[in-house]
Design an enzyme around this catalytic site. Structure first.
Site, PDB file in Angstrom:
ATOM      1  N   GLU A  40       0.948  -1.488   0.138  1.00  0.00           N
ATOM      2  CA  GLU A  40      -0.069   0.212  -0.085  1.00  0.00           C
ATOM      3  C   GLU A  40       0.857   1.328  -0.896  1.00  0.00           C
ATOM      4  O   GLU A  40       1.843   1.209   0.572  1.00  0.00           O
ATOM      5  CB  GLU A  40      -1.023  -0.103   1.804  1.00  0.00           C
ATOM      6  CG  GLU A  40      -1.845   1.008   1.599  1.00  0.00           C
ATOM      7  CD  GLU A  40      -2.987   0.717   2.374  1.00  0.00           C
ATOM      8  OE1 GLU A  40      -3.147  -0.153   3.188  1.00  0.00           O
ATOM      9  OE2 GLU A  40      -3.362   1.886   2.541  1.00  0.00           O
TER      10      GLU A  40
ATOM     11  N   ASN B  83      -6.254   1.149   3.182  1.00  0.00           N
ATOM     12  CA  ASN B  83      -7.860   2.796   3.020  1.00  0.00           C
ATOM     13  C   ASN B  83      -6.718   3.942   2.001  1.00  0.00           C
ATOM     14  O   ASN B  83      -8.074   4.943   1.743  1.00  0.00           O
ATOM     15  CB  ASN B  83      -6.722   3.174   4.247  1.00  0.00           C
ATOM     16  CG  ASN B  83      -7.432   2.401   5.596  1.00  0.00           C
ATOM     17  OD1 ASN B  83      -8.326   1.398   5.337  1.00  0.00           O
ATOM     18  ND2 ASN B  83      -7.027   2.310   7.026  1.00  0.00           N
TER      19      ASN B  83
ATOM     20  N   ASN C  88     -11.848  -0.768  -0.833  1.00  0.00           N
ATOM     21  CA  ASN C  88     -11.518  -1.284   0.483  1.00  0.00           C
ATOM     22  C   ASN C  88     -12.391  -0.884   1.790  1.00  0.00           C
ATOM     23  O   ASN C  88     -12.393   0.332   2.139  1.00  0.00           O
ATOM     24  CB  ASN C  88     -10.026  -0.600   0.565  1.00  0.00           C
ATOM     25  CG  ASN C  88      -9.363  -1.064   1.836  1.00  0.00           C
ATOM     26  OD1 ASN C  88      -9.071  -2.360   1.984  1.00  0.00           O
ATOM     27  ND2 ASN C  88      -9.713  -0.137   2.414  1.00  0.00           N
ATOM     28  N   GLU C  89     -12.589  -1.464   2.639  1.00  0.00           N
ATOM     29  CA  GLU C  89     -13.230  -1.428   4.158  1.00  0.00           C
ATOM     30  C   GLU C  89     -14.390  -0.174   4.062  1.00  0.00           C
ATOM     31  O   GLU C  89     -14.579   0.461   4.871  1.00  0.00           O
ATOM     32  CB  GLU C  89     -11.971  -0.707   4.768  1.00  0.00           C
ATOM     33  CG  GLU C  89     -11.384  -2.981   4.732  1.00  0.00           C
ATOM     34  CD  GLU C  89      -9.992  -2.590   6.204  1.00  0.00           C
ATOM     35  OE1 GLU C  89     -10.240  -1.502   6.797  1.00  0.00           O
ATOM     36  OE2 GLU C  89      -9.668  -3.212   6.460  1.00  0.00           O
TER      37      GLU C  89
ATOM     38  N   TYR D 141      -6.795  -9.175  11.342  1.00  0.00           N
ATOM     39  CA  TYR D 141      -5.564  -8.343  12.380  1.00  0.00           C
ATOM     40  C   TYR D 141      -5.949  -8.886  13.755  1.00  0.00           C
ATOM     41  O   TYR D 141      -6.488  -8.861  14.601  1.00  0.00           O
ATOM     42  CB  TYR D 141      -4.844  -7.138  12.457  1.00  0.00           C
ATOM     43  CG  TYR D 141      -5.155  -6.512  10.891  1.00  0.00           C
ATOM     44  CD1 TYR D 141      -3.231  -7.289  10.306  1.00  0.00           C
ATOM     45  CD2 TYR D 141      -5.704  -5.780   9.972  1.00  0.00           C
ATOM     46  CE1 TYR D 141      -3.102  -6.125   8.616  1.00  0.00           C
ATOM     47  CE2 TYR D 141      -5.644  -5.378   9.121  1.00  0.00           C
ATOM     48  CZ  TYR D 141      -4.579  -5.949   8.433  1.00  0.00           C
ATOM     49  OH  TYR D 141      -4.248  -4.772   6.738  1.00  0.00           O
TER      50      TYR D 141
ATOM     51  N   GLU E 180      -6.004  -9.398   3.810  1.00  0.00           N
ATOM     52  CA  GLU E 180      -5.667  -8.627   4.790  1.00  0.00           C
ATOM     53  C   GLU E 180      -5.783  -9.503   5.952  1.00  0.00           C
ATOM     54  O   GLU E 180      -6.503 -10.130   6.316  1.00  0.00           O
ATOM     55  CB  GLU E 180      -6.456  -7.335   5.028  1.00  0.00           C
ATOM     56  CG  GLU E 180      -6.057  -6.399   4.148  1.00  0.00           C
ATOM     57  CD  GLU E 180      -6.226  -4.947   4.299  1.00  0.00           C
ATOM     58  OE1 GLU E 180      -5.880  -4.461   6.024  1.00  0.00           O
ATOM     59  OE2 GLU E 180      -6.309  -4.338   3.144  1.00  0.00           O
TER      60      GLU E 180
ATOM     61  N   GLN F  95       1.608  -6.434   5.781  1.00  0.00           N
ATOM     62  CA  GLN F  95       1.763  -6.347   3.897  1.00  0.00           C
ATOM     63  C   GLN F  95       3.180  -6.732   3.721  1.00  0.00           C
ATOM     64  O   GLN F  95       3.444  -8.100   4.900  1.00  0.00           O
ATOM     65  CB  GLN F  95       1.859  -5.188   3.833  1.00  0.00           C
ATOM     66  CG  GLN F  95       0.653  -3.834   4.088  1.00  0.00           C
ATOM     67  CD  GLN F  95       0.098  -2.723   4.013  1.00  0.00           C
ATOM     68  OE1 GLN F  95       1.112  -1.995   2.749  1.00  0.00           O
ATOM     69  NE2 GLN F  95      -0.757  -1.947   4.026  1.00  0.00           N
TER      70      GLN F  95
HETATM   71  O1  AHR Z   1      -3.503  -2.909   6.373  1.00  0.00           O
HETATM   72  C1  AHR Z   1      -3.139  -1.841   7.064  1.00  0.00           C
HETATM   73  C2  AHR Z   1      -4.593  -1.108   6.643  1.00  0.00           C
HETATM   74  O2  AHR Z   1      -5.411  -1.779   7.412  1.00  0.00           O
HETATM   75  C3  AHR Z   1      -5.449  -0.850   5.783  1.00  0.00           C
HETATM   76  O3  AHR Z   1      -4.770  -0.165   4.998  1.00  0.00           O
HETATM   77  C4  AHR Z   1      -6.649  -1.158   5.800  1.00  0.00           C
HETATM   78  O4  AHR Z   1      -7.803  -1.778   4.614  1.00  0.00           O
HETATM   79  C5  AHR Z   1      -6.720  -2.224   7.119  1.00  0.00           C
HETATM   80  O5  AHR Z   1      -7.456  -1.684   8.026  1.00  0.00           O
END
Ligand code: AHR
Length: 498
Positions: A26, A71, A171-172, A243, A291, A348
């Site tokens: 990103e 993001n 995205n999200e 995450y 992700e 990432q």
């Molecule tokens: O990977 C970091 C961030 O985590 C990304 O930009 C977003 O999609 C997620 O919240």
């Protein structure tokens, strides 16, 4: 303590789509600038790409990389990143509160991806923009020529279309933090119409529609169902993001987090199939877990950061040994449902919550989490087998009956190899691991790789890059059809047979 597994060559979960070992770059922190790209670096190639980083990525053999966000994509004007570099604007990057110089854009990234030997999963901005910008971008990327945007690409020096196959529709979009955050109804409609228009430009593409940002989003479930009601016939995958963090210093609880990931995947499959049934459709929607990782170490530092810097260090988690165990188990969660999880991205790849770290002007090195990911990428290609497992368990406040051993087996028929991945979650004791093989006569143990550490907080750093590494001294043996191995307490194991 003892765990036993029975495997049969004919009992299969699914063939693994190689793209399950994807990753993500990103425009965030030092992922691009001083990560993959640093023209003044001693290892920089003619395009300014760091060859030391490229080497590590090639070692992983990453099949697909998601780009340009995250993001970031929800505020991105792709036109800022094409054409003569000296004409490109500096922009306020609102998602991460930095300055984006646009020195790297679509064409440079595609060139990097080609050099790295990876495909690209491209995302379009459905936050601040919409159908028009998306159709122009795909025309620029995939149309051969004779139209405004395809000719503009040629004018910029890129004659051939990229034929990018996989596209993320935003995205999200369920997250209130997202630029242009939408309700499921608003997003579902927009994603549907964007997909239809983009497919008119290139009918050969496939789409990932946004699912929830994580399992605990208040709209989880309802979001997926509503979005799929709108888009089912026009998309191919739904995204999942997750995450995990270790904030409470309760290690058994942290090590059980992958159970939540198993549950998340099963729940999203159930929702996809609910919409399929409702629509009386023959089509199956697959999962793109685009992700996933551990992310928490850098949260505090990021909150204290001054805004509007160029490529500042952000999300630079320095991972511990215990994080590597969690990453190994998250990867196994994906493999367990390889029948439906076709793509996934370790988020990432470089510097930003990443297996690979760099120092500006200095070295690149492997974080602890590099290793389980590497083992998956290298030995985890083929077919996942359906195991019958019997194993002691423990309870946490979140989950009951968490197995002490988490394990997945991958058969590679082309290479005639079998790889057993296993984590022993036990904090105190090693565990006897017995695997009965059916249909693998004459197989012998090639090696038993173990990653273990007396210090669960041990890290790899610029000064000590090889502090935590795997070794090949595991004691797995095979007698007849039975493998027996000791899995040391708190260990990541890769037992390879041929
Ligand atoms: O990977 C970091 C961030 O985590 C990304 O930009 C977003 O999609 C997620 O919240």
């Amino acid at each position: 303590k003892k765990a036993s597994v029975k495997l049969n060559k004919d009992f299969k979960v699914a063939d693994i789509d190689d793209r399950i070992y994807g990753s993500f770059i990103e425009h965030l922190g030092r992922a691009v600038y001083t990560g993959i790209y640093e023209p003044d670096h001693p290892t920089a190639d003619e395009d300014g790409f760091r060859e030391d980083v490229m080497e590590l990525i090639k070692e992983l053999d990453v099949p697909i990389v998601r780009y340009p966000g995250g993001n970031f994509v929800s505020g991105y004007n792709w036109e800022d990143g094409v054409g003569p570099v000296e004409d490109r604007p500096n922009r306020l990057e609102l998602a991460w509160r930095t300055i984006e110089t646009n020195e790297i854009g679509t064409n440079e990234f595609m060139k990097w991806a080609e050099k790295a030997g990876t495909d690209v999963m491209m995302a379009v901005n459905l936050g601040t923009r919409g159908i028009d910008a998306a159709r122009n971008l795909i025309e620029y990327c995939n149309h051969p020529g004779g139209s405004y945007y395809s000719d503009l690409r040629k004018e910029h020096g890129y004659e051939k279309p990229y034929n990018i196959k996989t596209w993320c529709l935003g995205n999200e979009m369920d997250g209130p933090w997202q630029l242009g955050h939408k309700t499921a109804e608003e997003y579902g409609r927009l994603a549907c119409e964007t997909a239809k228009v983009m497919k008119q430009v290139d009918p050969d593409i496939e789409f990932v529609v946004c699912g929830s940002s994580h399992r605990n989003m208040p709209t989880f479930g309802e979001w997926e169902a509503t979005v799929l009601e709108h888009t089912y016939e026009h998309v191919d995958y739904i995204s999942l993001h997750q995450y995990f963090g270790h904030r409470t210093e309760n290690l058994p609880k942290y090590l059980a987090k992958s159970v939540q990931m198993d549950d998340f995947i099963d729940s999203v499959i159930a929702i996809c199939d609910y919409v399929k049934a409702k629509k009386k459709s023959d089509k199956e929607i697959y999962l793109s877990f685009d992700e996933w990782n551990v992310w928490f170490h850098s949260n505090q530092a990021d909150q204290e950061m001054e805004p509007w810097a160029i490529a500042p260090p952000q999300l630079e988690d320095i991972y511990t040994f215990e994080d590597a165990l969690v990453v190994g188990m998250m990867m196994m969660s994906l493999l367990k449902r390889a029948d439906r999880v076709k793509m996934a991205c370790l988020a990432q790849l470089v510097n930003v919550i990443a297996p690979i770290m760099t120092k500006e002007g200095g070295d690149a090195w492997k974080q602890t989490i590099f290793y389980p990911y590497y083992h998956g990428c290298k030995y985890g290609r083929g077919t996942v087998l359906e195991p019958v497992i019997s194993c002691p368990t423990y309870d946490t406040e979140d989950f009951k009956e968490v197995p002490l051993v988490d394990t997945v087996t991958v058969m590679n028929e082309q290479k005639d190899e079998l790889t057993i991945f296993a984590v022993n979650r036990d904090l105190e004791d090693s565990l006897v691991f017995e695997v009965e093989l059916n249909g693998f006569e004459d197989y012998s143990v090639l090696e038993h790789i173990v990653m273990e550490s007396e210090d669960v907080k041990a890290r790899n750093t610029a000064d000590n890059p090889d502090n935590v590494t795997p070794h090949t001294g595991g004691n797995a043996t095979i007698t007849g059809v039975k493998i027996v191995a000791d899995l040391p307490k708190l260990s990541w194991n890769v037992i390879r047979l041929k």
